[in-house]
Design an enzyme around this catalytic site. Sequence first.
Site, short mmCIF file in Angstrom:
data_model
loop_
_atom_site.label_atom_id
_atom_site.label_comp_id
_atom_site.label_asym_id
_atom_site.label_seq_id
_atom_site.Cartn_x
_atom_site.Cartn_y
_atom_site.Cartn_z
N GLN A 1 63.77 33.69 0.24
CA GLN A 1 63.76 34.23 1.60
C GLN A 1 64.98 33.81 2.43
O GLN A 1 65.20 34.35 3.51
CB GLN A 1 62.47 33.81 2.32
N CYS B 1 53.77 37.74 6.16
CA CYS B 1 54.92 37.20 5.45
C CYS B 1 56.11 37.24 6.39
O CYS B 1 56.32 38.25 7.06
CB CYS B 1 55.18 38.04 4.20
N LEU B 2 56.89 36.17 6.41
CA LEU B 2 58.05 36.13 7.31
C LEU B 2 59.10 37.19 6.94
O LEU B 2 59.95 37.51 7.76
CB LEU B 2 58.69 34.74 7.30
N HIS C 1 51.15 32.16 -2.22
CA HIS C 1 52.07 33.14 -1.62
C HIS C 1 53.53 32.75 -1.92
O HIS C 1 54.33 33.59 -2.34
CB HIS C 1 51.80 33.17 -0.10
N GLU C 2 53.85 31.47 -1.73
CA GLU C 2 55.24 31.01 -1.95
C GLU C 2 55.62 31.07 -3.43
O GLU C 2 56.74 31.45 -3.78
CB GLU C 2 55.44 29.58 -1.43
N GLY D 1 55.02 28.53 5.43
CA GLY D 1 55.63 28.42 4.13
C GLY D 1 56.92 29.22 4.11
O GLY D 1 57.08 30.16 4.89
N HIS E 1 56.70 34.45 -4.30
CA HIS E 1 58.06 34.80 -3.86
C HIS E 1 59.09 34.44 -4.94
O HIS E 1 60.06 35.15 -5.15
CB HIS E 1 58.43 34.04 -2.58
ZN ZN Z 1 56.20 35.60 2.32
#
Ligand code: ZN
Length: 187
Positions: A73, A112-113, A154-155, A68, A158
């Site tokens: 991000q 998380c990226l 999660h997204e 995701g 963000h």
């Molecule tokens: Zn994340």
Amino acid sequence: MAEIEGQVRVEELDAEREARRQRALAQIRQYPDPVLRMQAKPVDEFDDDLRRLVERMSALMIEARGVGLAANQVGILRRLFVFSPKDDEVAVVVNPVIVRHSDEVEVDDEGCLSLPGVLAPVERSTSVRVEGKNERGEDAAFDLEGFAARAAQHEADHLDGVLIIDRTTPEARREALATLRPRVVIG
Ligand code: ZN
């Protein structure tokens, strides 16, 4: 299949693939970038710029081995995210709203990226329904379970500037912040 931890696939990659992953990660905003703490605004124009953004985010998510990626991000404060509802599938939701959460919840480790090296336990609903638009402005809806439901929650977080460190236990949060603290190397 790789193990999935929230936004991140955990797997062994060959050197070339790992180099591509690192190049993609370098284009993804990393904590404590303030854009990760900001509220994204609704998308009102479904134009070529939006479609280019969706393409870029999809490619970055795949290269970074994520499941995701939210617009914050990549430094864009607009309400959209891409995610992988199934293996090798990429979907986009523009102006997403989680219209239904299951009462049933589950705690699992999430990565998380934008938070490299952090895995933290987060409680999420085990199934959700997400409604929004696709990149052409048409209605889109997803009934999701398991890791896909977790990824969508999660997204969506963000887009409101919320990170897993806000949703985890105090102990895991302390540990995560210690991992993320810039290391001072002396000597
Ligand atoms: Zn994340």
